[in-house]
Write a protein that holds these residues in place. Structure first.
Motif, PDB file in Angstrom:
ATOM      1  N   ALA A 122      -6.033  -0.911  -0.409  1.00 23.95           N
ATOM      2  CA  ALA A 122      -4.627  -0.582  -0.206  1.00 23.95           C
ATOM      3  C   ALA A 122      -4.313   0.828  -0.690  1.00 23.95           C
ATOM      4  O   ALA A 122      -3.613   1.592   0.002  1.00 23.95           O
ATOM      5  N   VAL A 123      -4.824   1.180  -1.857  1.00 25.64           N
ATOM      6  CA  VAL A 123      -4.604   2.534  -2.381  1.00 25.64           C
ATOM      7  C   VAL A 123      -5.294   3.556  -1.484  1.00 25.64           C
ATOM      8  O   VAL A 123      -4.754   4.627  -1.207  1.00 25.64           O
ATOM      9  N   ALA A 127      -5.878   3.283   1.721  1.00 22.58           N
ATOM     10  CA  ALA A 127      -5.147   3.394   2.983  1.00 22.58           C
ATOM     11  C   ALA A 127      -3.887   4.244   2.840  1.00 22.58           C
ATOM     12  O   ALA A 127      -3.457   4.897   3.795  1.00 22.58           O
ATOM     13  N   ASP A 128      -3.299   4.247   1.642  1.00 24.63           N
ATOM     14  CA  ASP A 128      -2.064   5.007   1.414  1.00 24.63           C
ATOM     15  C   ASP A 128      -2.316   6.471   1.103  1.00 24.63           C
ATOM     16  O   ASP A 128      -1.382   7.276   1.124  1.00 24.63           O
ATOM     17  N   HIS A 129      -3.560   6.826   0.793  1.00 17.10           N
ATOM     18  CA  HIS A 129      -3.852   8.196   0.403  1.00 17.10           C
ATOM     19  C   HIS A 129      -3.912   9.091   1.629  1.00 17.10           C
ATOM     20  O   HIS A 129      -4.521   8.754   2.634  1.00 17.10           O
ATOM     21  N   GLY A 130      -3.302  10.242   1.526  1.00 19.52           N
ATOM     22  CA  GLY A 130      -3.233  11.109   2.690  1.00 19.52           C
ATOM     23  C   GLY A 130      -4.404  12.049   2.870  1.00 19.52           C
ATOM     24  O   GLY A 130      -4.526  12.708   3.900  1.00 19.52           O
ATOM     25  N   THR A 178     -10.827  10.238   1.027  1.00 15.40           N
ATOM     26  CA  THR A 178     -10.867   9.054   0.176  1.00 15.40           C
ATOM     27  C   THR A 178     -12.239   8.406   0.240  1.00 15.40           C
ATOM     28  O   THR A 178     -12.840   8.312   1.315  1.00 15.40           O
ATOM     29  N   ALA A 214      -9.113   0.055   5.236  1.00 12.01           N
ATOM     30  CA  ALA A 214      -8.921   1.493   4.978  1.00 12.01           C
ATOM     31  C   ALA A 214      -9.861   2.268   5.893  1.00 12.01           C
ATOM     32  O   ALA A 214     -10.855   2.851   5.429  1.00 12.01           O
TER      33      ALA A 214
END
Length: 246
Positions: free
Chosen positions: A111-112, A114-117, A120, A138
């Motif tokens: 989840a983290v 997937a949210d990182h722009g 990753t 992700a």
């Protein structure tokens, strides 16, 4: 005045001194899929993990001096080689709550990730993992377990950090971070070639590990709690338990 010892120098010295001696021993006592794991890395094996991760950071994420690399990971053996890899490329390691905001993020959370722009890396903690079980959540992240092995076993940095560059930012670090020239601080009370149990928050574990390694020592890192570890530590030849140190 002598030049300060940098994290990459610490790893190089361990390799030169004795590449086959254990330098990092990991025990997982946390309930769950990885309970009971024991991992032991010599200087040579640790350097191999570091080289692969550093090549990934430099080649795939263009990381170098000025880049921030967030470690959204527990105090774990994988966190240690990722920190050394980030320092090998000259980047700033960011731990704690600010880690997800870094330029490059290394995390165990789909989840983290997937949210990182930005760039990753998704890490599966089990030692024998061949892929992250939730990597599909992700899709933009590098699946470390699947892809890290494809990177080179030797690393050559494109740029080296300056002693005044920021090496570490985290909950236990100075508000403006700790410079490369100040992140490796020895503990004279541990003596030469200590065998040190390290623990606590990740930034603390990183500092303690660098201190032990800088004295030609090794570290034992334990996750989870058990009532009595004295027999284990005796069998490991522990000379100092730093978990309760300030």
């Amino acid at each position: 005045m002598t030049d300060p010892l940098l994290p990459a120098d610490v790893l190089a010295r361990m390799l030169a001194a004795d590449p086959g001696r254990p330098r990092l021993t990991w025990y997982d006592d946390e309930p769950g899929a990885t309970a009971g794991e024991r991992i032991e890395l010599s200087a040579r094996v640790l350097a191999n993990w570091v080289s692969k991760a550093a090549n990934l950071l430099q080649d795939d994420a263009a990381a170098g001096p000025g880049t921030t690399v967030g470690l959204d990971l527990p105090a774990h053996w994988r966190s240690l080689y990722w920190a050394l890899a980030a320092w090998s490329v000259g980047a700033t390691v960011v731990v704690g709550a600010e880690a997800p905001g870094a330029d490059v993020l290394v995390t165990q959370s789909p989840a983290v990730a997937a949210d990182h722009g930005g760039d990753t890396v998704l890490v599966a903690l089990p030692a024998l993992a061949r892929s992250h079980p939730e990597a599909g959540s992700a899709p933009g992240a590098v699946d470390e377990a699947r892809e890290l092995s494809t990177h080179g076993d030797l690393f050559s940095p494109m740029s080296d950090p300056e002693p005044d560059d920021v090496a570490l930012v985290g909950s236990g670090a100075r508000p403006d971070g700790t410079a490369y020239g100040e992140v490796v601080v020895g503990e004279p009370a541990w003596g030469e070639a200590p065998r040190v149990v390290v623990g606590g928050a990740l930034d603390r574990v990183l500092r303690q590990s660098l201190a032990a390694w800088s004295a030609d020592g090794s570290v034992v890192l334990v996750r989870g709690t058990r009532d009595d570890l004295s027999d284990r530590f005796a069998s490991e030849g522990v000379t100092h338990d730093a978990r309760g140190d300030a």
